[in-house]
Design a protein around this motif. Sequence first.
Motif, short mmCIF file in Angstrom:
data_model
loop_
_atom_site.label_atom_id
_atom_site.label_comp_id
_atom_site.label_asym_id
_atom_site.label_seq_id
_atom_site.Cartn_x
_atom_site.Cartn_y
_atom_site.Cartn_z
N VAL A 59 21.81 -47.17 80.06
CA VAL A 59 21.71 -45.89 79.09
C VAL A 59 22.36 -44.74 79.49
CG1 VAL A 59 19.88 -44.35 78.01
CG2 VAL A 59 19.39 -46.77 78.39
N THR A 60 23.33 -44.13 78.49
CA THR A 60 23.99 -43.07 78.95
C THR A 60 23.49 -41.68 78.46
OG1 THR A 60 25.65 -43.41 76.99
CG2 THR A 60 26.18 -44.40 78.96
N GLY A 61 22.54 -41.67 77.24
CA GLY A 61 22.24 -40.57 76.60
C GLY A 61 20.83 -40.97 75.95
N ILE A 62 20.03 -39.88 75.74
CA ILE A 62 18.78 -40.07 74.95
C ILE A 62 18.96 -39.44 73.55
CG2 ILE A 62 16.52 -39.45 74.79
CD1 ILE A 62 16.77 -41.06 77.31
N VAL A 63 18.29 -40.20 72.30
CA VAL A 63 18.26 -39.40 71.24
C VAL A 63 16.82 -39.07 71.07
CG1 VAL A 63 18.45 -39.56 68.55
CG2 VAL A 63 19.93 -40.94 70.26
N LEU A 64 15.98 -38.15 71.15
CA LEU A 64 14.83 -37.59 70.89
C LEU A 64 14.51 -37.55 69.67
CD1 LEU A 64 12.54 -37.44 72.87
CD2 LEU A 64 12.74 -35.18 73.00
N THR A 65 13.68 -38.34 68.97
CA THR A 65 13.44 -38.37 67.43
C THR A 65 12.22 -37.43 67.27
OG1 THR A 65 12.34 -40.37 67.32
CG2 THR A 65 14.68 -40.33 67.25
N LYS A 66 11.90 -37.16 66.02
CA LYS A 66 10.66 -36.63 65.38
C LYS A 66 10.19 -35.56 66.22
CE LYS A 66 9.46 -41.50 64.20
NZ LYS A 66 8.64 -42.65 64.15
N LEU A 67 11.06 -34.77 66.90
CA LEU A 67 10.49 -33.46 67.77
C LEU A 67 9.87 -32.53 66.80
CD1 LEU A 67 10.91 -32.95 70.69
CD2 LEU A 67 12.83 -31.59 70.16
N ASP A 68 10.37 -32.48 65.44
CA ASP A 68 9.93 -31.48 64.54
C ASP A 68 8.07 -31.79 64.37
OD1 ASP A 68 10.75 -33.72 62.94
OD2 ASP A 68 10.01 -32.68 61.58
N GLY A 69 7.77 -33.20 64.61
CA GLY A 69 6.36 -33.54 64.07
C GLY A 69 5.46 -33.65 65.25
N THR A 70 5.83 -33.06 66.46
CA THR A 70 4.88 -33.43 67.43
C THR A 70 4.65 -31.92 68.41
OG1 THR A 70 4.57 -34.32 69.74
CG2 THR A 70 6.89 -33.64 69.13
#
Length: 342
Positions: free
Chosen positions: A271-282
């Motif tokens: 893994v070279t990078g993270i996509v952090l999804t749904k940050l607006d909903g937490t």
Amino acid sequence: MGLFDKIKRAFTGEQQAPSKEETHYENGLKKSRQGFGAKLNALFANFRTVDEDFFDDLEETLIEADVGYDIALKISDALRDEVKLENAKSKEEVSNVIINKLVEIYEEEGKDEDRRLQTAAAGPTVYFFVGVNGVGKTTTIGKLAHRYQEQGQKVLLAAADTFRAGAIQQLEKWGERVGVPVVSKGPNSDPAAVVYDAVQKAKQEDYDILLVDTAGRLQNKVNLMKELEKMARVIAREIPEAPHEVLLALDATTGQNALTQAKQFKEVTNVTGIVLTKLDGTARGGIVLAIRNELHIPVKLVGLGEQMDDLRDFNPEEFVYGLFKGLVVDSKTETSDDSDSE
């Protein structure tokens, strides 16, 4: 100006009107900011003095905010000395010292990371997406395809999650929505064959970007690892140095479970990078701190909403600003509030 000073100026009204990027982060992190603020307020509701009981409560508060056990202990230990050094006694002073230390540690953990999405020097750039079902991986691919197409790039998608028919259909719908072609085969077909066809098409038809969706069944890590390795070999054989990114999609709403998934995927692929999804909903935005501290994998993209342009390149300064803005306590305001209540 340091990040803490910027946050403090925003509280006192000295900050200039926010930029478009600041607004994205401020709005997208509203739940996290409110959740973190509520936890700090609960901590200080019974505040009397800075003693060992206070630091025990602080550690528990930070862990509940999903900053991670290691960071919670690190901050607590650092604050013992910091509070004494700054002679902080009132709850507004101690609160500000806590936030300042969080900002310092956050900046320190990420000072050498490269958050840029790597691109090919020539030929197609290939991004390989991994992550369990339901984390927003396919939506991320669709939004990223839209972004690159808007920039004038020629984009191709590969539906290599052949384990689920629904995954193929979902990616095809995104392709239709954003006007980007999708290379796919039937359910249960060989994912490496899909990738091979997609790479050939990308090379022969001069595509700029190839985004590859993959399966995420972690319950059988051996099979998943073999599958991902086979796809990566096919890509590298046809396009040297590809895939240029292996991007792991994590659902921010799952908090520490996202961190566990990241550790598991790190075991099976590079893994070279993270996509952090749904940050607006937490309310669990603190998970970024834990990812930085425990994994040392850069967060490269974040989902800050449901609109097409709410998939943003990760900006650590705007993230910290959006997370802590308004939590810095102004001593004059605190005094005024106390006097009014009397």
